[in-house]
Write an enzyme that holds these catalytic residues in place. Structure first.
Site, PDB file in Angstrom:
ATOM      1  N   HIS A 104       0.842  -1.206   0.000  1.00 31.55           N
ATOM      2  CA  HIS A 104       0.000   0.000   0.000  1.00 31.55           C
ATOM      3  C   HIS A 104       0.879   1.259   0.000  1.00 31.55           C
ATOM      4  CE1 HIS A 104      -3.212   2.780   1.417  1.00 31.55           C
ATOM      5  NE2 HIS A 104      -2.215   3.310   2.102  1.00 31.55           N
ATOM      6  N   GLU A 105       1.869   1.295   0.881  1.00 32.76           N
ATOM      7  CA  GLU A 105       2.760   2.453   0.942  1.00 32.76           C
ATOM      8  C   GLU A 105       3.552   2.607  -0.359  1.00 32.76           C
ATOM      9  OE1 GLU A 105       2.523   4.574   3.218  1.00 32.76           O
ATOM     10  OE2 GLU A 105       1.232   3.405   4.539  1.00 32.76           O
TER      11      GLU A 105
ATOM     12  N   HIS B 245       1.661   4.468  -3.022  1.00 32.06           N
ATOM     13  CA  HIS B 245       1.778   5.931  -2.963  1.00 32.06           C
ATOM     14  C   HIS B 245       3.002   6.401  -3.737  1.00 32.06           C
ATOM     15  CE1 HIS B 245      -1.516   6.639  -0.280  1.00 32.06           C
ATOM     16  NE2 HIS B 245      -1.009   5.900   0.704  1.00 32.06           N
TER      17      HIS B 245
ATOM     18  N   GLU C 145      -5.594   7.154  -1.051  1.00 37.49           N
ATOM     19  CA  GLU C 145      -5.492   5.966  -0.190  1.00 37.49           C
ATOM     20  C   GLU C 145      -6.212   4.776  -0.813  1.00 37.49           C
ATOM     21  OE1 GLU C 145      -3.662   5.649   2.417  1.00 37.49           O
ATOM     22  OE2 GLU C 145      -3.054   7.756   2.531  1.00 37.49           O
TER      23      GLU C 145
END
Length: 437
Positions: A274-275, A278, A354
């Site tokens: 997930h990070e 970004h 997100e």
């Protein structure tokens, strides 16, 4: 005007109290009841009760705290406190920078003392609900560090702004914005190696097997990463977190030790993916660009508002001219109002990013079940509200509510290949919990 401000604040507090505690809302849609997104399926009755109670108190404090700061700034102005601080600072030295430092210290100390009861209540609330594990002395230490870091930043910013105001009363906001660009990038660059270590100890991830998996995942995503860091947060909180911070050579992947202790490797890998999402989608650069645009608009509006308010109500606010450093509380008041008003837009963009990062993590790892269980554990650890009221979502939530996140990750990102997954099978411990109920 002070009495009117107090009455308006009191009416506002009553309205927000009714909205948060008595207006209803935040219920689980019937279509999602019984699915993996329904908190009844993964939280005990006690956790559900504490989550609802804790979330309402925190939401109420959020909506009260910011307008309370506005009221404090306003009272500091109309009671002549700011003007008095300015006189004290200018009478002690002829050096302008030292005058600025003296004024800011007095103002910062007053704000710290006035707002301390609210900060302490928040700390005590978090500890009483089992979120915070931090001792009082450690909490005070962090508060003192916050004070001096904020003072140092404010000293630089205020000294530059008021120097520019004296040089150009009409275009100071534009010149300030130009200087904001390198300053923002510089702060983001030094944050991981200078500011963050003031609060916690960071060290390379001890679990080398997990680090190899994370770096392998980063390689698949074409992300240049050499080390993963962990931070000792267990002595301060029971909450879970992981993030990517910094830019350039100072960028870091950081895991809280609470996350390492309570999540499985697959759940951690999903969070890391997930990070990485970004990074791949360049959200940090979009964030910087958006921040700079909002700063430009905010500085322009602040300049317009300050000029108008001082011209019309300067005698009430005890401000003779905008270039006097005693006008700084007015600048804080206006910028805080504008920042609060911009929250719905900035939070909406953040929630979209997100959600995109969640989708990227699913496509990279394929671990939908681990994603669901990770979000469920995050919800429990922080006693998070899975489906907040509308105003709460608009003004508070930089991330999508857990109800949305769990439901979305439980669906297949590529709908052409597979039907959406409406419900994730419960694990044995979750089944036993349901049988107890």
């Amino acid at each position: 005007m002070g009495i009117v401000a107090l009455l308006l604040f009191g009416v506002y507090v009553l309205c927000m109290y009714w909205y948060i505690f008595h207006s209803g809302g935040g219920t689980i849609p019937r279509a999602l009841q019984g699915t993996a997104a329904d908190p009844v399926m993964f939280m005990s009755e006690k956790e559900l009760y504490l989550s609802g109670e804790y979330s309402k108190i925190r939401n109420f404090l959020f909506f009260v705290a910011t307008p309370l700061e506005w009221l404090v700034y306003f009272m500091i102005l109309i009671m002549g406190v700011s003007r008095y601080f300015e006189k004290v600072a200018t009478s002690q030295t002829k050096w302008k920078l030292l005058q600025n430092a003296g004024y800011l210290f007095l103002l910062s100390l007053l704000l710290y003392v006035v707002l301390f009861p609210l900060d302490y209540y928040r700390y005590n609330l978090s500890k009483s609900y089992g979120i915070s594990t931090q001792g009082f002395s450690s909490w005070m230490r962090d508060g003192i560090i916050d004070f001096w870091v904020s003072f140092g930043m404010s000293f630089i910013i205020v000294s530059v702004i008021y120097w520019l105001i004296k040089k150009s009363a009409k275009r100071w906001w534009l010149y300030t914005w130009f200087l904001t660009i390198p300053f923002t990038i510089f702060v983001m660059f030094i944050q991981p190696v200078v500011i963050d270590p003031l609060y916690n100890d960071f060290y390379p991830l001890k679990n080398k097997e997990l680090e190899a998996k994370i770096l392998s995942l980063a390689e698949q995503a074409n992300i240049p990463a050499e080390h993963v860091y962990e931070v000792n947060m267990a002595e301060k909180t029971n909450a879970l977190n992981a993030y990517v911070t910094g830019i350039g050579s100072n960028s870091r992947i950081v895991l809280w030790d609470t996350t390492l202790n309570r999540l499985t490797d697959n759940e951690i890998l999903f969070i890391m993916a997930h990070e990485m999402g970004h990074y791949v989608e360049k959200h940090i650069y979009f964030g910087i660009a958006g921040y700079l645009l909002l700063t430009l608009l905010g500085l322009w509006l602040s300049a317009k508002c300050m000029r108008w308010l001082i011209g019309r109500h300067g005698h009430v606010l005890k401000i003779k001219k905008i270039s006097d450093i005693g006008s700084y509380p007015l600048f804080l008041l206006i910028t805080s109002v504008l920042l609060f008003a911009s929250n719905p837009l900035s939070n909406y963009i953040s929630r979209y990013q997100e959600m995109r990062a969640d989708q990227y993590a699913i496509s990279l790892t394929g671990e939908r079940e681990s994603a669901v269980t990770a979000f469920q554990k995050l919800t429990i650890s922080g006693l998070s509200e899975v489906n907040p009221q509308l105003l709460v979502k608009w003004f508070r939530y930089t991330h999508p509510p857990m109800l949305e996140r769990i439901y979305k990750v439980a669906e297949n990102v590529d709908e052409k290949k597979e039907e959406p997954l409406k419900e994730v099978p419960l694990k044995e411990e979750q089944k036993k919990e349901q049988q107890k109920k």
